[in-house]
Design an enzyme around this catalytic site. Structure first.
Site, mmCIF file in Angstrom:
data_model
loop_
_atom_site.group_PDB
_atom_site.id
_atom_site.type_symbol
_atom_site.label_atom_id
_atom_site.label_comp_id
_atom_site.label_asym_id
_atom_site.label_seq_id
_atom_site.Cartn_x
_atom_site.Cartn_y
_atom_site.Cartn_z
ATOM 1 N N GLU A 123 0.819 -1.214 0.000
ATOM 2 C CA GLU A 123 0.000 0.000 0.000
ATOM 3 C C GLU A 123 0.852 1.263 0.000
ATOM 4 O O GLU A 123 0.488 2.255 -0.639
ATOM 5 C CB GLU A 123 -0.952 -0.041 1.193
ATOM 6 C CG GLU A 123 -1.989 -1.160 1.037
ATOM 7 C CD GLU A 123 -2.971 -1.251 2.172
ATOM 8 O OE1 GLU A 123 -4.181 -1.324 1.896
ATOM 9 O OE2 GLU A 123 -2.528 -1.266 3.336
ATOM 10 N N GLU A 143 -4.392 -9.624 4.149
ATOM 11 C CA GLU A 143 -5.307 -9.285 5.242
ATOM 12 C C GLU A 143 -6.418 -10.310 5.418
ATOM 13 O O GLU A 143 -6.847 -10.572 6.548
ATOM 14 C CB GLU A 143 -5.902 -7.890 5.010
ATOM 15 C CG GLU A 143 -4.998 -6.734 5.406
ATOM 16 C CD GLU A 143 -4.055 -6.325 4.301
ATOM 17 O OE1 GLU A 143 -3.386 -5.296 4.448
ATOM 18 O OE2 GLU A 143 -3.961 -7.059 3.286
#
Length: 269
Positions: A123, A143
């Site tokens: 990210e 995640e």
């Protein structure tokens, strides 16, 4: 570059090299897993880049063999459960999401990634402008394997860069992929031999820093607006932005350097 000694909770280092600000992730004993302190210091480092007129380009890198394994969940989970962020309000947000209360970065950021580059690592690089990857990179947006969702921009930017199907492949399986796949998906812009990624990133950053700073910032923001709000929104600003740039000292220097057949010396004014 000698790796500085890191405290147990990790730290973010900053080093000035002329117009460049090197921002180092430093917690190699824990695969550079991010703690609240590291988040706070990263926001401060990004804010320093934007606020200091002598700095033109940021270079994000990591100490040790890996970029980052992502979040240090035992220290970050309590914040997530409370819906809190580790970066104080008013700072530049490193993931550049436009979250209320945070500033968005204006100056360019080049990232050098290597080894394990998981979750937050992906990210951060997708939120930057240019990414150089070592050929030993191992990427994973995992995640879903931890019962949570990526909220640092992966669900937005992976689809924008690679298409929805490619994004779903990696977001929903949490699989691990390498630098060749990251290059194919447009997550990184260049792949080099392991150990050369920082030097390559610095070369790119130096090339950017040699250009007219006001024009660089305006160009970056225009491209970003086109991606986020559409081409028409970006085009609406063309005439006004160009008029301001054309009346700057740097634009005059650009003309002089062209006539005199020499490299321009830009001041950012």
């Amino acid at each position: 570059m000698t790796d500085p000694i890191a405290p147990p909770e990790g730290t973010i280092t900053t080093e000035r090299r002329g117009a460049l600000l090197l921002i180092g992730i430093n917690r190699p004993a824990k695969y550079n897993g991010f703690t609240p302190r590291m988040f706070r210091e990263l926001g401060e480092a990004y804010s320093l880049l934007d606020d200091d007129p002598d700095l033109r380009v940021g270079v994000l890198h990591a100490f040790g063999k890996h970029f980052t394994a992502g979040l240090d969940l035992p220290t970050i989970a309590p914040l997530m459960q409370r819906g809190e962020k580790a970066i104080p309000l008013g700072n530049v947000e490193p993931t550049d999401l436009g979250t209320p209360g945070y500033r968005r970065r204006t100056k360019p950021m080049v990232v050098a990634v290597k080894g394990i580059t998981y979750t937050l690592g992906i990210e951060l690089m997708l939120a930057a402008d240019i990414v150089v990857a070592a050929d030993d990179c191992r990427f994973s947006q995992l995640e879903v394997k931890r019962g949570i969702m990526a909220t640092g921009g992966a669900t937005l930017r992976m689809a924008e860069r690679a298409g929805l199907g490619n994004a779903m492949l990696h977001l929903l399986t949490g699989d691990e992929f390498g630098s060749v796949e990251a290059l194919r998906l447009n997550f990184v812009q260049k792949v080099v031999a392991a150990g050369q990624e920082l030097e390559a990133a610095l070369d790119i950053a130096q090339a950017i820093a040699a250009q007219a700073p006001l024009a660089v910032v305006a160009t970056r923001l225009s491209a970003l607006k086109a991606v986020e709000h559409g081409p028409l929104a970006a085009m609406e600003e063309f005439i006004d932005v160009q008029a301001k740039l054309a009346n700057s000292e740097d634009a005059k220097e650009g003309v002089r350097s062209f006539v005199e057949r020499r490299a321009a010396k830009f001041t950012g004014r």
